[in-house]
Scaffold this motif. Sequence first.
Motif, PDB file in Angstrom:
ATOM      1  N   GLU A   9      12.151 -77.413  17.037  1.00 27.43           N
ATOM      2  CA  GLU A   9      12.649 -77.746  15.693  1.00 27.43           C
ATOM      3  C   GLU A   9      13.662 -76.702  15.242  1.00 27.43           C
ATOM      4  O   GLU A   9      13.404 -75.502  15.354  1.00 27.43           O
ATOM      5  CB  GLU A   9      11.477 -77.817  14.708  1.00 27.43           C
ATOM      6  N   PRO A  10      14.800 -77.107  14.705  1.00 29.95           N
ATOM      7  CA  PRO A  10      15.841 -76.151  14.347  1.00 29.95           C
ATOM      8  C   PRO A  10      15.416 -75.148  13.275  1.00 29.95           C
ATOM      9  O   PRO A  10      15.921 -74.031  13.248  1.00 29.95           O
ATOM     10  CB  PRO A  10      17.001 -77.018  13.843  1.00 29.95           C
ATOM     11  N   GLN A  11      14.488 -75.509  12.414  1.00 30.06           N
ATOM     12  CA  GLN A  11      14.082 -74.598  11.344  1.00 30.06           C
ATOM     13  C   GLN A  11      13.039 -73.579  11.807  1.00 30.06           C
ATOM     14  O   GLN A  11      12.701 -72.656  11.073  1.00 30.06           O
ATOM     15  CB  GLN A  11      13.585 -75.361  10.111  1.00 30.06           C
ATOM     16  N   TRP A  12      12.514 -73.715  13.024  1.00 28.85           N
ATOM     17  CA  TRP A  12      11.533 -72.759  13.524  1.00 28.85           C
ATOM     18  C   TRP A  12      12.229 -71.534  14.065  1.00 28.85           C
ATOM     19  O   TRP A  12      13.289 -71.605  14.673  1.00 28.85           O
ATOM     20  CB  TRP A  12      10.707 -73.382  14.639  1.00 28.85           C
ATOM     21  N   SER A  13      11.613 -70.385  13.863  1.00 32.33           N
ATOM     22  CA  SER A  13      12.158 -69.147  14.411  1.00 32.33           C
ATOM     23  C   SER A  13      11.013 -68.201  14.729  1.00 32.33           C
ATOM     24  O   SER A  13       9.871 -68.400  14.298  1.00 32.33           O
ATOM     25  CB  SER A  13      13.140 -68.493  13.431  1.00 32.33           C
ATOM     26  N   SER A  14      11.316 -67.156  15.464  1.00 36.48           N
ATOM     27  CA  SER A  14      10.303 -66.168  15.807  1.00 36.48           C
ATOM     28  C   SER A  14      10.292 -65.018  14.812  1.00 36.48           C
ATOM     29  O   SER A  14       9.504 -64.094  14.937  1.00 36.48           O
ATOM     30  CB  SER A  14      10.535 -65.642  17.219  1.00 36.48           C
ATOM     31  N   ALA A  15      11.174 -65.041  13.854  1.00 38.13           N
ATOM     32  CA  ALA A  15      11.262 -63.943  12.880  1.00 38.13           C
ATOM     33  C   ALA A  15      10.256 -64.089  11.765  1.00 38.13           C
ATOM     34  O   ALA A  15       9.747 -65.095  11.443  1.00 38.13           O
ATOM     35  CB  ALA A  15      12.668 -63.890  12.289  1.00 38.13           C
TER      36      ALA A  15
END
Length: 83
Positions: free
Chosen positions: A77-83
């Motif tokens: 998903e584009p809105q997911w991140s590891s930050a």
Amino acid sequence: MDVLDLLDRLVAFPSVAGKPNGDIAGWIEAYLAGYGIKATLLPGPEGDRSNLFASIGPANVPGYILSGHMDVVPAGEPQWSSA
């Protein structure tokens, strides 16, 4: 094999949800067999994935069931991140 080696081996399998899981299921089955634990691969309805059932101890004695996944859900998903 210590726990870190075991985890390293398990996460190295490409076990993404919806994809075949025969490699990881077969490896776990063989690993358990090395400890005298009988495991059974049960084919899923998809035909290319399996569930694994293993039992430790006498078959005629009630015990516990531990359940887990052999796959991961990709973080696409584009809105997911590891930050």
